[in-house]
Motif scaffolding. Structure first.
Motif, mmCIF file in Angstrom:
data_model
loop_
_atom_site.group_PDB
_atom_site.id
_atom_site.type_symbol
_atom_site.label_atom_id
_atom_site.label_comp_id
_atom_site.label_asym_id
_atom_site.label_seq_id
_atom_site.Cartn_x
_atom_site.Cartn_y
_atom_site.Cartn_z
ATOM 1 N N ILE A 1 -1.844 -1.819 -2.267
ATOM 2 C CA ILE A 1 -3.115 -2.451 -2.652
ATOM 3 C C ILE A 1 -3.958 -1.469 -3.443
ATOM 4 O O ILE A 1 -4.505 -1.810 -4.500
ATOM 5 N N GLU A 2 -4.074 -0.250 -2.960
ATOM 6 C CA GLU A 2 -4.872 0.765 -3.658
ATOM 7 C C GLU A 2 -4.296 1.072 -5.032
ATOM 8 O O GLU A 2 -5.040 1.240 -5.998
ATOM 9 N N ALA A 3 -2.979 1.138 -5.138
ATOM 10 C CA ALA A 3 -2.342 1.393 -6.425
ATOM 11 C C ALA A 3 -2.629 0.264 -7.406
ATOM 12 O O ALA A 3 -2.922 0.496 -8.579
ATOM 13 N N ALA B 1 -6.206 0.425 -8.583
ATOM 14 C CA ALA B 1 -6.427 1.555 -9.486
ATOM 15 C C ALA B 1 -6.034 1.215 -10.925
ATOM 16 O O ALA B 1 -6.527 1.839 -11.868
ATOM 17 N N THR B 2 -5.150 0.238 -11.097
ATOM 18 C CA THR B 2 -4.686 -0.108 -12.440
ATOM 19 C C THR B 2 -5.578 -1.161 -13.106
ATOM 20 O O THR B 2 -5.343 -1.510 -14.248
ATOM 21 N N LYS B 3 -6.555 -1.655 -12.385
ATOM 22 C CA LYS B 3 -7.443 -2.693 -12.950
ATOM 23 C C LYS B 3 -8.561 -2.063 -13.724
ATOM 24 O O LYS B 3 -9.071 -1.060 -13.519
ATOM 25 N N ASP C 1 -4.327 -8.691 -4.764
ATOM 26 C CA ASP C 1 -3.468 -9.115 -5.860
ATOM 27 C C ASP C 1 -2.038 -8.599 -5.680
ATOM 28 O O ASP C 1 -1.525 -7.859 -6.503
ATOM 29 N N LEU C 2 -1.422 -8.940 -4.570
ATOM 30 C CA LEU C 2 -0.027 -8.578 -4.312
ATOM 31 C C LEU C 2 0.723 -9.837 -3.905
ATOM 32 O O LEU C 2 0.142 -10.761 -3.354
ATOM 33 N N ASP C 3 2.037 -9.828 -4.149
ATOM 34 C CA ASP C 3 2.844 -10.970 -3.748
ATOM 35 C C ASP C 3 3.796 -10.570 -2.623
ATOM 36 O O ASP C 3 3.854 -9.420 -2.220
ATOM 37 N N PHE C 4 4.552 -11.535 -2.150
ATOM 38 C CA PHE C 4 5.438 -11.303 -1.008
ATOM 39 C C PHE C 4 6.389 -10.139 -1.255
ATOM 40 O O PHE C 4 6.593 -9.299 -0.378
ATOM 41 N N GLY C 5 6.973 -10.072 -2.435
ATOM 42 C CA GLY C 5 7.933 -9.003 -2.739
ATOM 43 C C GLY C 5 7.329 -7.620 -2.608
ATOM 44 O O GLY C 5 7.982 -6.697 -2.128
#
Length: 78
Positions: free
Chosen positions: A71-73, A76-78, A52-56
């Motif tokens: 990614i891990e961060a 962790a927020t989910k 769940d990450l985007d290009f930026g």
């Protein structure tokens, strides 16, 4: 498919035609030949696999270790 740090390294290696073991986790991937178009292709594949990450977010740091921390961060927020 679950995205792992090792699978990301293998994906990057394949797209820049290198051996995975030749890519260090702190290596600048742009210096190794990864350009923004190839990165977009990788991001799309990883998003389909649940990242769940985007290009930026990926463009902030061009190392595998940096991407994995992001990614891990996010996980962790989910």
């Amino acid at each position: 498919m679950t995205v792992t740090l090792e699978s990301m390294r293998a994906d990057v290696a394949a797209i820049i035609h290198e051996n995975p073991e030749d890519i260090g986790f702190e290596d600048n991937l742009m210096d190794l030949g990864l350009d923004s178009m190839r990165l977009m292709n990788l991001i799309l594949a990883w998003q389909e696999a649940g990242v769940d990450l985007d290009f930026g977010e990926f463009a902030e740091e061009f190392t595998l270790a940096g991407w994995w921390r992001a990614i891990e961060a996010k996980r962790a927020t989910k």
